[in-house]
Design a protein around this motif. Structure first.
Motif, PDB file in Angstrom:
ATOM      1  N   LYS A   3     -25.389  47.755 109.565  1.00 21.12           N
ATOM      2  CA  LYS A   3     -24.618  46.767 108.805  1.00 21.12           C
ATOM      3  C   LYS A   3     -24.430  47.148 107.344  1.00 21.12           C
ATOM      4  N   HIS A   4     -25.373  47.857 106.756  1.00 24.69           N
ATOM      5  CA  HIS A   4     -25.289  48.143 105.322  1.00 24.69           C
ATOM      6  C   HIS A   4     -24.527  49.451 105.078  1.00 24.69           C
ATOM      7  N   PRO A   5     -23.624  49.466 104.093  1.00 24.71           N
ATOM      8  CA  PRO A   5     -22.872  50.696 103.831  1.00 24.71           C
ATOM      9  C   PRO A   5     -23.765  51.917 103.565  1.00 24.71           C
ATOM     10  N   TYR A   6     -24.936  51.721 102.995  1.00 22.34           N
ATOM     11  CA  TYR A   6     -25.833  52.867 102.761  1.00 22.34           C
ATOM     12  C   TYR A   6     -26.346  53.425 104.091  1.00 22.34           C
ATOM     13  N   GLY A  32     -25.761  45.020  88.905  1.00 22.41           N
ATOM     14  CA  GLY A  32     -25.117  44.554  90.130  1.00 22.41           C
ATOM     15  C   GLY A  32     -25.832  45.112  91.338  1.00 22.41           C
ATOM     16  N   CYS A  33     -25.094  45.421  92.384  1.00 25.96           N
ATOM     17  CA  CYS A  33     -25.698  46.057  93.561  1.00 25.96           C
ATOM     18  C   CYS A  33     -26.065  47.497  93.175  1.00 25.96           C
ATOM     19  N   PRO A  34     -27.319  47.891  93.300  1.00 24.42           N
ATOM     20  CA  PRO A  34     -27.713  49.227  92.850  1.00 24.42           C
ATOM     21  C   PRO A  34     -26.965  50.357  93.576  1.00 24.42           C
ATOM     22  N   PHE A  35     -26.385  50.057  94.737  1.00 23.24           N
ATOM     23  CA  PHE A  35     -25.684  51.096  95.503  1.00 23.24           C
ATOM     24  C   PHE A  35     -24.206  51.173  95.127  1.00 23.24           C
ATOM     25  N   HIS A  36     -23.712  50.244  94.261  1.00 20.62           N
ATOM     26  CA  HIS A  36     -22.249  50.136  94.103  1.00 20.62           C
ATOM     27  C   HIS A  36     -21.571  51.411  93.593  1.00 20.62           C
ATOM     28  N   PRO A  37     -22.201  52.233  92.707  1.00 22.34           N
ATOM     29  CA  PRO A  37     -21.466  53.440  92.279  1.00 22.34           C
ATOM     30  C   PRO A  37     -21.209  54.419  93.422  1.00 22.34           C
ATOM     31  N   ARG A  38     -21.960  54.321  94.511  1.00 20.22           N
ATOM     32  CA  ARG A  38     -21.805  55.262  95.625  1.00 20.22           C
ATOM     33  C   ARG A  38     -21.167  54.612  96.847  1.00 20.22           C
ATOM     34  N   CYS A  39     -20.887  53.331  96.762  1.00 16.78           N
ATOM     35  CA  CYS A  39     -20.509  52.590  97.975  1.00 16.78           C
ATOM     36  C   CYS A  39     -18.998  52.647  98.227  1.00 16.78           C
ATOM     37  N   PRO A  40     -18.561  53.119  99.391  1.00 21.06           N
ATOM     38  CA  PRO A  40     -17.122  53.161  99.686  1.00 21.06           C
ATOM     39  C   PRO A  40     -16.525  51.773  99.891  1.00 21.06           C
ATOM     40  N   SER A  41     -17.363  50.743 100.100  1.00 19.53           N
ATOM     41  CA  SER A  41     -16.846  49.387 100.345  1.00 19.53           C
ATOM     42  C   SER A  41     -17.018  48.472  99.142  1.00 19.53           C
ATOM     43  N   ARG A  42     -17.365  49.027  97.975  1.00 16.85           N
ATOM     44  CA  ARG A  42     -17.688  48.150  96.828  1.00 16.85           C
ATOM     45  C   ARG A  42     -16.483  47.294  96.433  1.00 16.85           C
ATOM     46  N   MET A  43     -16.815  46.076  95.974  1.00 15.45           N
ATOM     47  CA  MET A  43     -15.769  45.126  95.569  1.00 15.45           C
ATOM     48  C   MET A  43     -15.878  44.916  94.069  1.00 15.45           C
ATOM     49  N   LEU A  71     -17.429  41.956  91.777  1.00 19.09           N
ATOM     50  CA  LEU A  71     -18.563  41.312  92.451  1.00 19.09           C
ATOM     51  C   LEU A  71     -19.751  42.284  92.501  1.00 19.09           C
ATOM     52  N   CYS A  72     -19.540  43.412  93.178  1.00 12.87           N
ATOM     53  CA  CYS A  72     -20.661  44.322  93.424  1.00 12.87           C
ATOM     54  C   CYS A  72     -21.212  44.947  92.136  1.00 12.87           C
ATOM     55  N   ASP A  73     -20.361  45.089  91.111  1.00 16.38           N
ATOM     56  CA  ASP A  73     -20.849  45.687  89.866  1.00 16.38           C
ATOM     57  C   ASP A  73     -21.384  44.628  88.904  1.00 16.38           C
ATOM     58  N   GLU A  76     -26.205  40.967  91.883  1.00 15.86           N
ATOM     59  CA  GLU A  76     -27.070  41.711  92.798  1.00 15.86           C
ATOM     60  C   GLU A  76     -27.208  40.944  94.112  1.00 15.86           C
ATOM     61  N   PRO A  77     -26.937  41.570  95.251  1.00 16.67           N
ATOM     62  CA  PRO A  77     -27.070  40.842  96.521  1.00 16.67           C
ATOM     63  C   PRO A  77     -28.534  40.597  96.883  1.00 16.67           C
ATOM     64  N   THR A  78     -28.756  39.524  97.661  1.00 11.37           N
ATOM     65  CA  THR A  78     -30.110  39.252  98.153  1.00 11.37           C
ATOM     66  C   THR A  78     -30.185  39.674  99.621  1.00 11.37           C
ATOM     67  N   ARG A  85     -28.881  43.464 102.893  1.00 13.14           N
ATOM     68  CA  ARG A  85     -28.665  43.126 101.477  1.00 13.14           C
ATOM     69  C   ARG A  85     -27.285  43.641 101.065  1.00 13.14           C
ATOM     70  N   CYS A  86     -26.252  42.858 101.332  1.00 16.73           N
ATOM     71  CA  CYS A  86     -24.897  43.319 101.025  1.00 16.73           C
ATOM     72  C   CYS A  86     -23.947  42.125 101.011  1.00 16.73           C
ATOM     73  N   PHE A  87     -23.060  42.069 100.004  1.00 17.33           N
ATOM     74  CA  PHE A  87     -22.121  40.947  99.894  1.00 17.33           C
ATOM     75  C   PHE A  87     -21.128  40.888 101.047  1.00 17.33           C
ATOM     76  N   LEU A  88     -20.909  42.005 101.735  1.00 18.71           N
ATOM     77  CA  LEU A  88     -19.961  41.988 102.862  1.00 18.71           C
ATOM     78  C   LEU A  88     -20.399  40.994 103.939  1.00 18.71           C
ATOM     79  N   HIS A  89     -21.704  40.656 103.940  1.00 17.51           N
ATOM     80  CA  HIS A  89     -22.242  39.738 104.957  1.00 17.51           C
ATOM     81  C   HIS A  89     -22.614  38.387 104.349  1.00 17.51           C
TER      82      HIS A  89
HETATM   83 FE1  SF4 Z   1     -21.441  48.092  98.792  1.00 14.64          FE
HETATM   84 FE2  SF4 Z   1     -21.050  45.774  97.522  1.00 14.64          FE
HETATM   85 FE3  SF4 Z   1     -22.450  45.843  99.781  1.00 14.64          FE
HETATM   86 FE4  SF4 Z   1     -23.455  46.857  97.537  1.00 14.64          FE
HETATM   87  S1  SF4 Z   1     -22.966  44.711  97.922  1.00 14.64           S
HETATM   88  S2  SF4 Z   1     -23.518  47.775  99.545  1.00 14.64           S
HETATM   89  S3  SF4 Z   1     -21.621  47.742  96.607  1.00 14.64           S
HETATM   90  S4  SF4 Z   1     -20.272  46.324  99.535  1.00 14.64           S
END
Ligand code: SF4
Length: 348
Positions: free
Chosen positions: A259-262, A297-308, A311-313, A316-318, A329-333
């Protein structure tokens, strides 16, 4: 899950190396380990996997320290809720020293650097055995030789009297496993134990750990960056990124529907049966930032292909519960966050 099935509960564990806010090695990690089961801890180097293992055994060296959270060990027969909070134990206390090695043991990537080069394998085995069990020298030696036999070392009597430099890498790894398991711990923490080995020896050592786990009824925390190894070894998996759990699920669900982009990016980076050999393997873009330079923001956002963006920058998602025991832990969900983000974006 019934409490009786639990061996270890890690709750909101935070291990920091500096008082600076963005300098976390482990930042609010939660997971459980069931009796006799294997928890895989997956992630790239620098994601806090090893520090989590060291924290459980209270082996984190200063300035690193546990600043918050609980490490509830259910392996002892004690009062109250039956759990001892290792996070509250002094690392140098006799209680912690008897748990370390006796109840919970750890094996490492580099067996040669974990074994003492100036002592024979046998004397290191006897020292570990006699520290935790009241056996005479002769009994301890017999048990040590038996452990060397169990880990599949040829001529265990002769190996008992050898120094680490007289053994190959694979033999050193087996000797370290023999020492770690000589006191029959209830939990083994294996930190990348096969990374330095060739593929054949790796397969043998993994088989050996599995066999011994079954024989001793032991639980296992298997720390690795290798998806193939985690698929073979784990029942449950937590995926860590920059000190946090970003996904937690059982091994089948992770490989069928991450489920998580990482996690998805990690899966795309390994060869798969059925893919054309001409197809290039993908890598996870960029690299893990230093723990003192964690992005907002989301610590993965600089590398995430799905970043929004927006929001993501910024937020921080819970860790959100999904169906079953899954967490991500991702806003997509996170429907509420997505709705809020649309309103916010519309106003900017
Ligand atoms: Fe990617 Fe945003 Fe999910 Fe972080 S919260 S993993 S940047 S889509």
């Amino acid at each position: 899950m019934a409490k009786s099935e639990l061996l270890l509960e890690v709750r909101n564990l935070k291990t920091h190396f500096s008082p600076r806010k963005a300098s976390y090695a482990v930042d609010g990690v939660d997971f459980t380990v069931e009796r006799g089961k294997t928890l895989g801890v997956l992630g790239e180097s620098g994601c806090g996997k090893s520090v989590t293992g060291f924290s459980i055994l209270r082996l984190v060296q200063p300035p690193g320290r546990i600043v918050e959270g609980e490490i509830l060990y259910h392996g002892l027969h004690i009062g109250g809720n039956g759990a001892l909070d290792l996070a509250r134990c002094s690392p140098t206390s006799s209680q912690m020293q008897s748990i370390r090695g006796g109840e919970i043991a750890m094996i490492f990537q580099e067996a040669r650097t974990s074994l003492d080069p100036v002592y024979t394998v046998g004397s290191q085995l006897i020292e570990a055995i006699q520290y935790h069990q009241s056996l005479h020298q002769k009994q301890a030696k017999a048990w040590g030789v038996e452990m060397l036999r169990r880990v599949g070392l040829p001529d265990p009597e002769a190996t008992f009297n050898k120094y680490p430099h007289q053994l190959s890498g694979g033999m050193c790894q087996r000797a370290m496993i023999a020492i770690a398991l000589s006191c029959q711990p209830k939990l083994l923490i294996a930190d990348e134990p096969t990374t330095a080995l060739d593929v054949t020896t790796e397969a043998q050592v993994l088989r050996l750990i599995k066999d011994l786990q079954e024989e001793l009824g032991m639980s296992l925390i298997f720390i690795t960056h290798n998806l193939g190894v985690v698929a073979e070894m784990a029942d449950e998996i937590v995926v860590m990124y920059l000190g946090k759990v970003v996904e937690q699920t059982d091994v089948k669900a992770l490989f069928e529907d991450a489920k998580h982009p990482y996690t998805q990016a990690l899966l795309r980076s390994v060869p798969q049966i059925g893919k054309k050999s001409s197809e290039r393997l993908q890598t996870v873009s960029g690299s893990v930032p230093h723990s003192q330079n964690i992005p907002a923001g989301c610590p993965f956002h600089p590398r995430c292909p799905s970043r929004m963006p927006g929001l993501c920058d910024r937020k921080e998602p819970t860790l959100l519960p999904l169906s079953g025991n899954r967490q991500v832990r991702c806003f997509l969900h996170d429907e509420a966050a997505l709705k809020g983000a649309n309103v916010h974006d519309a106003n900017t």
